[in-house]
Enzyme design. Structure first.
Site, PDB file in Angstrom:
ATOM      1  N   ASP A  92     -10.081   3.515  -4.945  1.00  0.00           N
ATOM      2  CA  ASP A  92      -8.982   4.287  -4.388  1.00  0.00           C
ATOM      3  C   ASP A  92      -9.165   5.745  -4.783  1.00  0.00           C
ATOM      4  O   ASP A  92      -9.169   6.084  -5.962  1.00  0.00           O
ATOM      5  CB  ASP A  92      -7.641   3.757  -4.903  1.00  0.00           C
ATOM      6  CG  ASP A  92      -6.464   4.236  -4.066  1.00  0.00           C
ATOM      7  OD1 ASP A  92      -6.548   5.347  -3.507  1.00  0.00           O
ATOM      8  OD2 ASP A  92      -5.462   3.508  -3.983  1.00  0.00           O
ATOM      9  N   CYS A 122       0.847  -1.187   0.000  1.00  0.00           N
ATOM     10  CA  CYS A 122       0.000   0.000   0.000  1.00  0.00           C
ATOM     11  C   CYS A 122       0.883   1.237   0.000  1.00  0.00           C
ATOM     12  O   CYS A 122       1.452   1.600   1.029  1.00  0.00           O
ATOM     13  CB  CYS A 122      -0.931   0.006   1.213  1.00  0.00           C
ATOM     14  SG  CYS A 122      -1.977   1.473   1.283  1.00  0.00           S
ATOM     15  N   GLY A 123       0.972   1.895  -1.153  1.00  0.00           N
ATOM     16  CA  GLY A 123       1.793   3.087  -1.256  1.00  0.00           C
ATOM     17  C   GLY A 123       1.203   4.272  -0.528  1.00  0.00           C
ATOM     18  O   GLY A 123       1.910   5.012   0.160  1.00  0.00           O
ATOM     19  N   HIS A 124      -0.122   4.463  -0.653  1.00  0.00           N
ATOM     20  CA  HIS A 124      -0.716   5.616   0.034  1.00  0.00           C
ATOM     21  C   HIS A 124      -0.616   5.440   1.541  1.00  0.00           C
ATOM     22  O   HIS A 124      -0.414   6.409   2.282  1.00  0.00           O
ATOM     23  CB  HIS A 124      -2.171   5.831  -0.416  1.00  0.00           C
ATOM     24  CG  HIS A 124      -3.196   5.159   0.440  1.00  0.00           C
ATOM     25  ND1 HIS A 124      -3.652   3.876   0.207  1.00  0.00           N
ATOM     26  CD2 HIS A 124      -3.862   5.580   1.553  1.00  0.00           C
ATOM     27  CE1 HIS A 124      -4.550   3.548   1.110  1.00  0.00           C
ATOM     28  NE2 HIS A 124      -4.704   4.571   1.940  1.00  0.00           N
ATOM     29  N   GLY A 169      -0.628   4.301  -4.719  1.00  0.00           N
ATOM     30  CA  GLY A 169       0.829   4.275  -4.654  1.00  0.00           C
ATOM     31  C   GLY A 169       1.471   3.076  -5.317  1.00  0.00           C
ATOM     32  O   GLY A 169       2.292   3.219  -6.248  1.00  0.00           O
TER      33      GLY A 169
END
Length: 354
Positions: free
Chosen positions: A271, A109-111, A276
């Site tokens: 999203d 999970c980038g965010h 991300g």
């Protein structure tokens, strides 16, 4: 149909929560996408490393109950996202995290990593100068990532998410949809994503089309369930198409390509950020196709107008593929501190209407 877990009654599902009925969280949003941080999960999540903890949490009654408790209505919603802090794999990382959403535990999970970087500095968990860049190293199920937090005047200005090696798995996969057959590409950015240019089906990435976009994202993901491209090359725990990235080309800026996307992940979740780890997969795809040069950046917008800027830090090989080392820069902001409680007389533990 609403997703409603079995009534807890005197059963085991919420026993651990009832022993410790208060759950404290700090909530952030990254580009509009929520991230609920649970610093001290009130249940044990054992494992030899973060990837193992995720595998165990998937089948653990108490860990899954905590996910539902915080992610489902009335405390969460159909698009809720969060993370449980766990010990890192070794002392070279600051944090470990298990990412979760309404349908389970994700591999990347980038965010969320961007939000964790901001939280780590703002909370004092990781010391940072008033002006400068501080690396917050985070162990996630897909590997070790870094949030490079830039501070200006004692405040977090932005966060650069340095992801795991990302690569294209397969291009031009034909799938059947309600719009007819379309071709999609599958790439890895910590999770496996299928990408589709929505111009091919006559759609736009805009809020007015969200119902159609969700349906299409689900359709593509279902079509690839048994496809070889949905299998991770070296770790079966990372297998499965996590999301469908529906994008539209907005032309070229002086710095490089400009696109807008919406990622439909898990079972129809939307999203709000440009995604991300999904952006990392797009970087890999654009580099492989020649659309993104090594000295260019991808300007990646979301369906709500937020923006990530992505670039390539280097090249490598991973899992037998030519890969890039992508970085994605965005912003995260704290939205609240919460104390959630359990009521022993509450017979409605949680539900999801969509």
């Amino acid at each position: 149909m609403p997703q409603v877990p079995p009534s807890t009654g005197s059963g085991r599902r919420f026993n651990k929560l009832r022993e410790r009925p208060t759950v404290r969280t700090t909530d952030y949003h990254t580009g509009g996408e929520p991230f609920r941080i649970v610093v001290e999960p009130p249940v044990e999540i054992p494992g030899t490393d973060v990837a193992d903890r995720r595998a165990r949490a998937i089948g653990d009654t108490d860990a899954d109950a905590l996910r539902r408790f915080l992610g489902f209505e009335p405390r969460g919603h159909a698009d809720m996202y969060g993370g449980f802090l766990v010990p890192p794999d070794d002392d070279r990382a600051h944090l470990g995290v298990l990412f979760w959403h309404k349908d389970g535990f994700s591999t990347a999970c980038g965010h969320g990593t961007i939000a964790l970087g901001a939280w780590a500095v703002e909370s004092g968990r990781v010391p940072a100068p008033d002006d400068g860049v501080t690396d917050v190293v985070v162990d996630v199920p897909s590997g070790r990532v870094t949030a490079r937090v830039r501070t200006v005047g004692g405040r977090v200005a932005d966060v650069e998410f340095v992801n795991v090696a990302s690569y294209v798995v397969e291009t031009g996969i034909e799938v059947a949809t309600a719009y007819g057959p379309v071709q999609v590409d599958v790439a890895y950015g910590g999770a496996l994503y299928a990408s589709l240019d929505v111009a091919r089906v006559g759609l736009r990435v805009e809020p007015a089309s969200i119902t159609e976009l969700i349906a299409l994202g689900r359709e593509v993901k279902r079509a690839l369930v048994d496809h070889p491209a949905a299998r991770h090359a070296s770790d079966e725990r990372l297998s499965g198409i996590y999301g469908t990235i529906l994008f539209e080309d907005l032309g070229t800026l002086a710095e490089g390509p400009h696109q807008r996307n919406v990622t439909i992940f898990a079972d129809g979740e939307v999203d709000r950020s440009p995604c991300g780890s999904g952006t990392a997969s797009r970087v890999a795809s654009l580099v492989a196709s020649g659309a993104l040069g090594r000295d260019q950046v991808l300007t990646h917008d979301s369906i709500v107008g937020s923006r990530f800027v992505a670039r390539v830090l280097g090249e490598t090989t991973a899992d037998g593929y030519a890969a890039v080392l992508p970085s994605i820069t965005g912003t995260a902001h704290r939205t609240g501190e919460h104390v959630f409680v359990t009521d022993p007389d509450d017979t409605l533990p949680g539900f999801v209407l969509r």
